[in-house]
Design a protein around this motif. Sequence first.
Motif, mmCIF file in Angstrom:
data_model
loop_
_atom_site.group_PDB
_atom_site.id
_atom_site.type_symbol
_atom_site.label_atom_id
_atom_site.label_comp_id
_atom_site.label_asym_id
_atom_site.label_seq_id
_atom_site.Cartn_x
_atom_site.Cartn_y
_atom_site.Cartn_z
ATOM 1 N N GLN A 106 -39.646 28.846 -1.047
ATOM 2 C CA GLN A 106 -40.306 27.735 -0.372
ATOM 3 C C GLN A 106 -40.595 28.142 1.066
ATOM 4 O O GLN A 106 -39.770 28.806 1.704
ATOM 5 C CB GLN A 106 -39.407 26.499 -0.354
ATOM 6 C CG GLN A 106 -39.019 25.966 -1.711
ATOM 7 C CD GLN A 106 -38.150 24.732 -1.605
ATOM 8 O OE1 GLN A 106 -38.544 23.719 -1.028
ATOM 9 N NE2 GLN A 106 -36.959 24.793 -2.169
ATOM 10 N N ILE A 107 -41.757 27.756 1.566
ATOM 11 C CA ILE A 107 -41.982 27.875 2.999
ATOM 12 C C ILE A 107 -41.020 26.895 3.671
ATOM 13 O O ILE A 107 -40.969 25.720 3.315
ATOM 14 C CB ILE A 107 -43.436 27.518 3.374
ATOM 15 C CG1 ILE A 107 -44.433 28.472 2.687
ATOM 16 C CG2 ILE A 107 -43.617 27.551 4.895
ATOM 17 C CD1 ILE A 107 -44.413 29.884 3.175
ATOM 18 N N LYS A 108 -40.250 27.382 4.618
ATOM 19 C CA LYS A 108 -39.292 26.499 5.285
ATOM 20 C C LYS A 108 -40.022 25.490 6.174
ATOM 21 O O LYS A 108 -41.094 25.801 6.726
ATOM 22 C CB LYS A 108 -38.309 27.316 6.125
ATOM 23 C CG LYS A 108 -37.352 28.169 5.298
ATOM 24 C CD LYS A 108 -36.425 28.991 6.178
ATOM 25 C CE LYS A 108 -35.401 28.123 6.886
ATOM 26 N NZ LYS A 108 -34.415 28.953 7.632
ATOM 27 N N PRO A 109 -39.478 24.302 6.335
ATOM 28 C CA PRO A 109 -40.075 23.335 7.262
ATOM 29 C C PRO A 109 -40.226 23.954 8.654
ATOM 30 O O PRO A 109 -39.363 24.698 9.120
ATOM 31 C CB PRO A 109 -39.055 22.196 7.275
ATOM 32 C CG PRO A 109 -38.370 22.281 5.945
ATOM 33 C CD PRO A 109 -38.287 23.754 5.641
ATOM 34 N N GLY A 110 -41.360 23.638 9.291
ATOM 35 C CA GLY A 110 -41.601 24.150 10.635
ATOM 36 C C GLY A 110 -41.951 25.619 10.686
ATOM 37 O O GLY A 110 -41.867 26.245 11.743
ATOM 38 N N HIS A 111 -42.357 26.199 9.555
ATOM 39 C CA HIS A 111 -42.690 27.627 9.481
ATOM 40 C C HIS A 111 -44.087 27.827 8.883
ATOM 41 O O HIS A 111 -44.617 26.951 8.204
ATOM 42 C CB HIS A 111 -41.692 28.386 8.608
ATOM 43 C CG HIS A 111 -40.342 28.554 9.227
ATOM 44 N ND1 HIS A 111 -39.488 27.486 9.466
ATOM 45 C CD2 HIS A 111 -39.678 29.673 9.643
ATOM 46 C CE1 HIS A 111 -38.363 27.937 10.003
ATOM 47 N NE2 HIS A 111 -38.454 29.251 10.119
#
Length: 638
Positions: free
Chosen positions: A206-211
């Motif tokens: 998953q793309i991490k939040p804020g990235h």
Amino acid sequence: MCGIAGFWDLNKKRSRDLYLNIKKMTNCLYSRGPDDKGFWIDKKNCIALGHRRLSILELSKLGKQPMFSRNKRFIIIYNGEIYNYLEIKEELKKEGKSFKSNSDTEVLIEAIDSWGVQRTLIKIAGMFSFAIWDKKKRKIYLARDRLGIKPLYWSIQNKILYFGSQPKCFIANKYWKKKIQIKSLLYYFQFGYIAPPNSVFENTFQIKPGHYLSFDSKGSYQIKKYWDLSKKINKNKELSHSTKEYTERLKDLLSKVISQHLISDVPLGSFLSGGIDSSTISLIMSQQKKNIDTFSVGYNNSDLFDETEYSTKIAKIIGSNHTNLQINPKEILNNISNIVEEYDEPFSDSSQLPTFLLSKLVKKKITVCLSGDGGDEIFGGYNRYLFASKIKTIFSLSPYFLRKKISELFLNISPGTYDSFFKIFGNKIHRKINGDKIHKFSGILRIKDFKSIYEYLLSFNTKNEMPINKDLLKEYQKINFELNNNNFVEQMQLTDANFYLPGDILTKVDRASMAHSLEMRVPFLDHRIVEFAFNLPTNLKIHQGQTKIILRNILKEKIDEKVFNRPKMGFGVPLADWLRGELKDWAWDLISQKKIEDGILDISEAKKIFNEHVTYKRNWQNKIWTILVYIIWKQKYI
């Protein structure tokens, strides 16, 4: 809200299959966007983008995706809402940009054309995930909003980059091979969900939040963080304003944010449970828009969770058009497998069951719904925040050997014995103090390091309790929750925002709502609100055994405290009772199947846990539910 999917074959060997594969990937996201679909294919670079549209803004074809920038350099597929897009649009107009639609997608792509990805991400406010192809640099960017409200997965196999809203779209591509990532599966059995950046599938993330991720034609990629909540917090917070001033500032900020969340070209309303979070959102909505539609939920002919009494009182005060929706428990029981299958990674927060049916009922009335999700994490609403302070005192006053001895004494008495004793004092006392809670507390006393308490509180199973083949535990990697003793409650909140919130709460709401093409908006998780909340003095969130102090201050200006000042109610189902009753045979049949003997699940341990539960020796509802969900998920997706 929409669904996005795409892939880029760096081998350039599968150009003939581009359309067929992107069509299959996109179509499996139909419920995320039933109103329209679109594809874009570049055979030369062997890249394909797909989009399913749920029309919310600019309902005409001018909002269709994939969308090109005016100069044709960029092409985007995007899921979400940019709430300050009108402000961004005006800023771009001053720089010479012109627009042909009222779509936030057009504003987003033109902002990236003018400012680049990083600067645009810093300037926009919203919930989003998007993929954007730069034809000039032959590079693709994948980006996710700051809190992880909208999902975005990516995977690399055999020099092919896959990306999309949910991993099930990868399964639809015939070149992508599915295999379980054991490390992530262990996290699932520990917590009941898989938090970013992990995925249950190998070579998938998953793309991490804020990235955001950038990926070039050589197969090289970089992942960059554009927002870090911990760096937004003033470490030396003091009461620099009066309580009234802080309250007024929050009211003004909420008013601005919620007014932007109300922008929609389709019917819109809000969840109203009568609790503090949803009541705050609905109250401020009603001050900006007359006769808003609000919804609450109860169960037909049942003593189960029912919020309608309280929500009806709030609705009358704020003047909303209120609907009390009724969930039939039999409908949950009859659709459990279908509900679980909507989560294409194993996910066992059992409140997924009523959330799914609530979304189905609300969608019959509206297309966009605001909720109070996130209020607990950012304004200190969970009981564990209160509990942690008390436990810290116990740890500081008593040495480990003494805590361990006390724990052993408590654990020598079965939960059933405790329950029999406390039932003497009535159900009200028994709900607060019961055998399972005493055993959970006893487990905490045995922990050496105070910083490990947070992980224990979140876990369904400790490492050695997982009902899996013990040989697999060598794959387990302990998650390092960066907690310190100085402001432990704030650190718990920060970790909840980074781990529990995107892994559990937002995943639950996204899958449940999108299964019915319902867009959920969460104003408390606008980053402007989050940053403000984390810079509040602690006593405006938690004080003298009360939580969400500042939200209570806002509400009591208009609403009698007696209406909302009550114990926190969870949105759940009586899973423990169902597993001993209506679901008992179904659950046993699942656990007893020969075909689930896969070398991962410890069948004998699963049966032991189940038998202890149905004979009332222990309440193992969460442990059993993680097992059942895993079995259902594996049969569907592996």
